[in-house]
Enzyme design. Structure first.
Site, PDB file in Angstrom:
ATOM      1  N   LYS A 127     -10.534  -2.692  -4.286  1.00 58.13           N
ATOM      2  CA  LYS A 127     -11.261  -1.421  -4.429  1.00 58.13           C
ATOM      3  C   LYS A 127     -10.394  -0.382  -5.106  1.00 58.13           C
ATOM      4  O   LYS A 127     -10.893   0.576  -5.680  1.00 58.13           O
ATOM      5  CB  LYS A 127     -11.603  -0.851  -3.045  1.00 58.13           C
ATOM      6  CG  LYS A 127     -12.463  -1.719  -2.186  1.00 58.13           C
ATOM      7  CD  LYS A 127     -12.559  -1.141  -0.759  1.00 58.13           C
ATOM      8  CE  LYS A 127     -12.873  -2.248   0.218  1.00 58.13           C
ATOM      9  NZ  LYS A 127     -13.002  -1.879   1.592  1.00 58.13           N
TER      10      LYS A 127
ATOM     11  N   LYS B  77      -4.960  -9.273  -6.911  1.00 52.21           N
ATOM     12  CA  LYS B  77      -6.153  -9.433  -6.088  1.00 52.21           C
ATOM     13  C   LYS B  77      -7.251  -8.493  -6.585  1.00 52.21           C
ATOM     14  O   LYS B  77      -6.954  -7.383  -7.003  1.00 52.21           O
ATOM     15  CB  LYS B  77      -5.738  -9.030  -4.665  1.00 52.21           C
ATOM     16  CG  LYS B  77      -6.518  -9.624  -3.564  1.00 52.21           C
ATOM     17  CD  LYS B  77      -5.933  -9.219  -2.218  1.00 52.21           C
ATOM     18  CE  LYS B  77      -5.915  -7.715  -2.043  1.00 52.21           C
ATOM     19  NZ  LYS B  77      -5.604  -7.244  -0.710  1.00 52.21           N
TER      20      LYS B  77
ATOM     21  N   LYS C 220       0.816  -1.223   0.000  1.00 55.23           N
ATOM     22  CA  LYS C 220       0.000   0.000   0.000  1.00 55.23           C
ATOM     23  C   LYS C 220       0.844   1.266   0.000  1.00 55.23           C
ATOM     24  O   LYS C 220       0.415   2.286  -0.515  1.00 55.23           O
ATOM     25  CB  LYS C 220      -0.952   0.004   1.205  1.00 55.23           C
ATOM     26  CG  LYS C 220      -2.081  -0.994   1.048  1.00 55.23           C
ATOM     27  CD  LYS C 220      -3.075  -0.900   2.186  1.00 55.23           C
ATOM     28  CE  LYS C 220      -4.264  -1.813   1.938  1.00 55.23           C
ATOM     29  NZ  LYS C 220      -5.173  -1.863   3.074  1.00 55.23           N
TER      30      LYS C 220
HETATM   31  P1  TYM Z   1     -10.736  -4.699   3.770  1.00 58.11           P
HETATM   32  O1  TYM Z   1     -11.697  -3.596   3.968  1.00 58.11           O
HETATM   33  O2  TYM Z   1      -9.582  -4.517   2.843  1.00 58.11           O
HETATM   34  O3  TYM Z   1     -11.485  -5.991   3.291  1.00 58.11           O
HETATM   35  C1  TYM Z   1     -12.612  -6.483   3.987  1.00 58.11           C
HETATM   36  C2  TYM Z   1     -12.629  -8.013   3.938  1.00 58.11           C
HETATM   37  O4  TYM Z   1     -12.667  -8.449   2.576  1.00 58.11           O
HETATM   38  C3  TYM Z   1     -11.613  -9.389   2.352  1.00 58.11           C
HETATM   39  N1  TYM Z   1     -11.130  -9.220   0.981  1.00 58.11           N
HETATM   40  C4  TYM Z   1     -11.022 -10.218   0.094  1.00 58.11           C
HETATM   41  N2  TYM Z   1     -11.309 -11.541   0.191  1.00 58.11           N
HETATM   42  C5  TYM Z   1     -11.104 -12.287  -0.902  1.00 58.11           C
HETATM   43  N3  TYM Z   1     -10.641 -11.801  -2.082  1.00 58.11           N
HETATM   44  C6  TYM Z   1     -10.343 -10.488  -2.218  1.00 58.11           C
HETATM   45  N4  TYM Z   1      -9.896 -10.025  -3.368  1.00 58.11           N
HETATM   46  C7  TYM Z   1     -10.520  -9.642  -1.091  1.00 58.11           C
HETATM   47  N5  TYM Z   1     -10.338  -8.305  -0.880  1.00 58.11           N
HETATM   48  C8  TYM Z   1     -10.709  -8.074   0.390  1.00 58.11           C
HETATM   49  C9  TYM Z   1     -10.545  -9.014   3.370  1.00 58.11           C
HETATM   50  O5  TYM Z   1      -9.697 -10.116   3.628  1.00 58.11           O
HETATM   51  C10 TYM Z   1     -11.390  -8.637   4.567  1.00 58.11           C
HETATM   52  O6  TYM Z   1     -11.768  -9.776   5.295  1.00 58.11           O
HETATM   53  N6  TYM Z   1      -7.824  -4.802   7.768  1.00 58.11           N
HETATM   54  C11 TYM Z   1      -9.120  -5.159   7.300  1.00 58.11           C
HETATM   55  C12 TYM Z   1     -10.236  -4.531   8.084  1.00 58.11           C
HETATM   56  C13 TYM Z   1     -10.173  -4.740   9.553  1.00 58.11           C
HETATM   57  C14 TYM Z   1     -10.432  -5.955  10.239  1.00 58.11           C
HETATM   58  C15 TYM Z   1     -10.276  -5.642  11.625  1.00 58.11           C
HETATM   59  C16 TYM Z   1     -10.780  -7.223   9.831  1.00 58.11           C
HETATM   60  C17 TYM Z   1      -9.873  -3.804  10.482  1.00 58.11           C
HETATM   61  N7  TYM Z   1      -9.956  -4.352  11.741  1.00 58.11           N
HETATM   62  C18 TYM Z   1     -10.445  -6.623  12.584  1.00 58.11           C
HETATM   63  C19 TYM Z   1     -10.957  -8.195  10.806  1.00 58.11           C
HETATM   64  C20 TYM Z   1     -10.786  -7.895  12.164  1.00 58.11           C
HETATM   65  C21 TYM Z   1      -9.239  -4.683   5.858  1.00 58.11           C
HETATM   66  O7  TYM Z   1      -8.585  -3.801   5.424  1.00 58.11           O
HETATM   67  O8  TYM Z   1     -10.202  -5.226   5.182  1.00 58.11           O
END
Ligand code: TYM
Length: 341
Positions: free
Chosen positions: A208, A205, A121
């Site tokens: 967004k 991947k 990132k």
């Molecule tokens: P974020 O917002 O990037 O993504 C949210 C969830 O979607 C999953 N994900 C995917 N799964 C499969 N294929 C993909 N291409 C893909 N892109 C995203 C992510 O693995 C995630 O589960 N750090 C986290 C948010 C967070 C969080 C937490 C999660 C903050 N605190 C505590 C769990 C527990 C994040 O950026 O997710």
């Protein structure tokens, strides 16, 4: 002595309110949340404090607030039951930030230096990244451990962050002579959609932040957009193989098969058995039909929910009040253990 109750099983997970959610978010996380909520109590957070670590969420207040409502609406539209579980915005429970500070002192620089997502990132200009982006996994550990959550359903890209959360828990328990105070949270990475790839490039991947909207299916896309994106998805000239092994080295083909299996809730082998030897054009039509059937009802429900933002705000306020009440005794125990008067 610690006074906070410990749930035997408790789920915590979250998503960032930056842009709209996509198929990867749905298959990697949200779909599994809807399943797990019938097995354990759950907290589902819209992590707006994480969203401001990067330009997509920082400096755009109106968009951030709207995206927070949209993500909450997506949770509910996908089937999260807000009566039994908590849906709330992270920034509304200040204990997340308080615990994150303490965890900033538990976590080691060396641990954060290893985080691959920060490297991805921050790109070439690491020195221009926010400090928040660097300590992002520490806030994530605080999110989970603030409630002593035991299970964290996420996509595969969060695995390393979960390992760091476990390291933080272990080091805290050790440093403050409180064995077992924090549980070591288990990642729940389940199903065929734990790593959904871009529709344009099987090596990247689905994300967004990809410039091309054709790389992803957004949860808000209509039937025509979904069908068109699948039709245009990159594949190779070969037909579908007749075994899983035949997908090796064919990243784009494998991705579409994974998406089908995850949407249909079927093992990959069953999907391959049904479509073996068929051309991708036929498979893509079947996949488009399935994706439209599964995703468009969520988009319609999201639109209905977003037509009444006051109701979403009420759900979020209720969730925050309940989350705050769960967090308070745990944070009080932490402060006592640390020695804060
Ligand atoms: P974020 O917002 O990037 O993504 C949210 C969830 O979607 C999953 N994900 C995917 N799964 C499969 N294929 C993909 N291409 C893909 N892109 C995203 C992510 O693995 C995630 O589960 N750090 C986290 C948010 C967070 C969080 C937490 C999660 C903050 N605190 C505590 C769990 C527990 C994040 O950026 O997710």
């Amino acid at each position: 002595m610690t006074g906070a109750p410990q749930h035997k099983h408790l789920v915590f997970s979250g998503m960032q309110p930056t842009n709209t959610l996509h198929l990867g978010n749905y298959l990697g996380a949200l779909k599994n949340w809807v399943k797990i909520q019938s097995e354990m109590p759950c907290l589902f957070c819209v992590v707006d404090m994480h969203a401001v670590t990067q330009d997509a969420g920082y400096g755009h207040p109106a968009e951030l607030a709207q995206a927070t409502r949209e993500v909450a609406a997506a949770y509910i539209a996908a089937g999260v039951d807000v009566k039994r579980n908590l849906v709330f915005a992270q920034s509304r429970v200040p204990a997340h930030a308080e615990l994150a500070w303490i965890f900033n002192c538990v976590a080691r620089l060396g641990w954060l230096d290893r985080m691959t997502q920060f490297k991805e990132k921050s790109g070439k200009h690491k020195e221009r990244a926010s400090v928040g982006l660097y300590t992002y996994p520490v806030l994530m550990a605080a999110d989970i451990l603030l409630y002593k959550a035991t299970h964290v359903p996420v996509g595969e890209d969060q695995k390393q962050h979960l390992e760091l959360a476990r390291d933080v828990a272990q080091k805290f328990n050790n440093d403050f002579a409180a064995p077992g105070f924090f549980p070591l949270p288990e990642p729940v990475i389940a199903g065929a959609g734990t790593r959904v790839m871009s529709l344009r490039d099987g090596a990247r991947k689905m994300s967004k932040s990809d410039d091309s909207d054709y790389s992803r299916i957004n949860l808000t896309d209509d039937a025509d957009a979904i069908a068109q994106k699948i039709r245009k998805a990159k594949t190779d000239p070969e037909p579908l193989p007749n075994s899983e092994k035949g997908l090796e080295g064919r990243a784009e083909a494998e991705n579409l098969v994974n998406i089908y299996a995850a949407l249909a809730d079927e093992p990959r082998a069953a999907v391959i058995a049904r479509f073996a030897g068929r051309q991708f054009s036929g498979f893509k039509s079947a996949l488009a039909e399935l994706a439209v059937a599964k995703l468009t009802p969520i988009a319609s429900q999201m639109r209905r929910l977003l037509a009444d933002p006051a109701e979403i705000d009420r759900v979020l306020a209720d969730g925050a009040a309940r989350a705050g009440a769960m967090a308070a005794p745990i944070l009080a125990d932490v402060k006592r253990l640390v020695g804060f008067l």
